[in-house]
Motif scaffolding. Sequence first.
Motif, short mmCIF file in Angstrom:
data_model
loop_
_atom_site.label_atom_id
_atom_site.label_comp_id
_atom_site.label_asym_id
_atom_site.label_seq_id
_atom_site.Cartn_x
_atom_site.Cartn_y
_atom_site.Cartn_z
N ASP A 140 62.92 -8.65 4.93
CA ASP A 140 63.60 -7.94 6.02
C ASP A 140 65.07 -8.34 6.13
O ASP A 140 65.93 -7.49 6.31
N GLU A 141 65.36 -9.63 6.01
CA GLU A 141 66.75 -10.10 6.08
C GLU A 141 67.57 -9.54 4.92
O GLU A 141 68.72 -9.14 5.09
N ARG A 142 66.96 -9.49 3.74
CA ARG A 142 67.63 -8.95 2.56
C ARG A 142 67.91 -7.46 2.74
O ARG A 142 69.00 -6.98 2.43
N ASP A 143 66.94 -6.71 3.28
CA ASP A 143 67.12 -5.28 3.53
C ASP A 143 68.28 -5.04 4.50
O ASP A 143 69.09 -4.13 4.30
N VAL A 144 68.34 -5.82 5.55
CA VAL A 144 69.41 -5.68 6.54
C VAL A 144 70.77 -5.98 5.91
O VAL A 144 71.74 -5.23 6.10
N LEU A 145 70.85 -7.04 5.12
CA LEU A 145 72.10 -7.41 4.48
C LEU A 145 72.57 -6.31 3.52
O LEU A 145 73.73 -5.90 3.53
N MET A 201 76.16 -1.74 2.28
CA MET A 201 76.28 -0.37 1.80
C MET A 201 76.86 0.57 2.84
O MET A 201 77.64 1.45 2.52
N PHE A 202 76.43 0.41 4.10
CA PHE A 202 76.75 1.41 5.12
C PHE A 202 77.58 0.88 6.28
O PHE A 202 77.86 1.63 7.20
N GLY A 203 77.92 -0.36 6.31
CA GLY A 203 78.70 -0.92 7.40
C GLY A 203 77.84 -1.15 8.64
O GLY A 203 76.63 -1.29 8.56
N GLU A 204 78.48 -1.15 9.78
CA GLU A 204 77.77 -1.46 11.02
C GLU A 204 76.84 -0.35 11.48
O GLU A 204 76.00 -0.56 12.34
N ASP A 205 76.97 0.84 10.93
CA ASP A 205 76.10 1.94 11.32
C ASP A 205 74.90 2.02 10.37
O ASP A 205 74.34 3.08 10.12
N TRP A 206 74.47 0.87 9.89
CA TRP A 206 73.42 0.81 8.87
C TRP A 206 72.07 1.28 9.39
O TRP A 206 71.28 1.83 8.64
N LYS A 207 71.79 1.13 10.68
CA LYS A 207 70.47 1.54 11.19
C LYS A 207 70.29 3.05 11.10
O LYS A 207 69.23 3.52 10.72
N LYS A 208 71.34 3.80 11.45
CA LYS A 208 71.25 5.26 11.36
C LYS A 208 71.12 5.69 9.90
O LYS A 208 70.35 6.59 9.58
N ALA A 209 71.88 5.07 9.02
CA ALA A 209 71.82 5.41 7.60
C ALA A 209 70.44 5.07 7.03
O ALA A 209 69.88 5.84 6.25
N ARG A 210 69.88 3.96 7.44
CA ARG A 210 68.56 3.56 6.97
C ARG A 210 67.50 4.55 7.43
O ARG A 210 66.63 4.98 6.66
N GLN A 211 67.57 4.94 8.69
CA GLN A 211 66.62 5.91 9.23
C GLN A 211 66.71 7.24 8.49
O GLN A 211 65.70 7.85 8.17
N ALA A 212 67.94 7.68 8.21
CA ALA A 212 68.13 8.94 7.50
C ALA A 212 67.56 8.85 6.09
O ALA A 212 66.89 9.79 5.62
N ARG A 240 59.73 -0.69 11.68
CA ARG A 240 59.79 -2.14 11.63
C ARG A 240 60.39 -2.62 12.94
O ARG A 240 60.90 -1.84 13.71
N GLU A 241 60.34 -3.89 13.16
CA GLU A 241 60.78 -4.46 14.42
C GLU A 241 62.22 -4.09 14.75
O GLU A 241 62.56 -3.83 15.89
N GLY A 242 63.11 -3.99 13.75
CA GLY A 242 64.52 -3.69 13.98
C GLY A 242 64.79 -2.23 14.26
O GLY A 242 65.88 -1.88 14.66
N ASP A 243 63.82 -1.34 14.05
CA ASP A 243 64.04 0.09 14.26
C ASP A 243 63.87 0.43 15.73
O ASP A 243 62.89 0.09 16.34
N LYS A 244 64.82 1.15 16.27
CA LYS A 244 64.74 1.59 17.64
C LYS A 244 65.54 2.84 17.80
O LYS A 244 66.51 3.06 17.23
#
Length: 59
Positions: free
Chosen positions: A18-23, A28-39, A55-59
């Motif tokens: 999980d830590e590796r995925d977040v890093l 790759m996507f900067g601070e807007d990585w959650k939206k990019a990951r969801q897409a 996953r726990e970090g998704d909201k």
Amino acid sequence: MLENEKERGRNLAHLSTDERDVLIAKLMFGEDWKKARQAMLLLMETWGIAKHENREGDK
């Protein structure tokens, strides 16, 4: 400086999945990585190559 890089490499090698995925996403996507990951997950699910699981970090 070489010792600092070696230590940094050791720390990266011991990250959890999980830590590796977040890093990777942040790099790759900067601070807007959650939206990019969801897409990307939605696109992969649409293609039928992945099943989206929150996953726990998704909201």
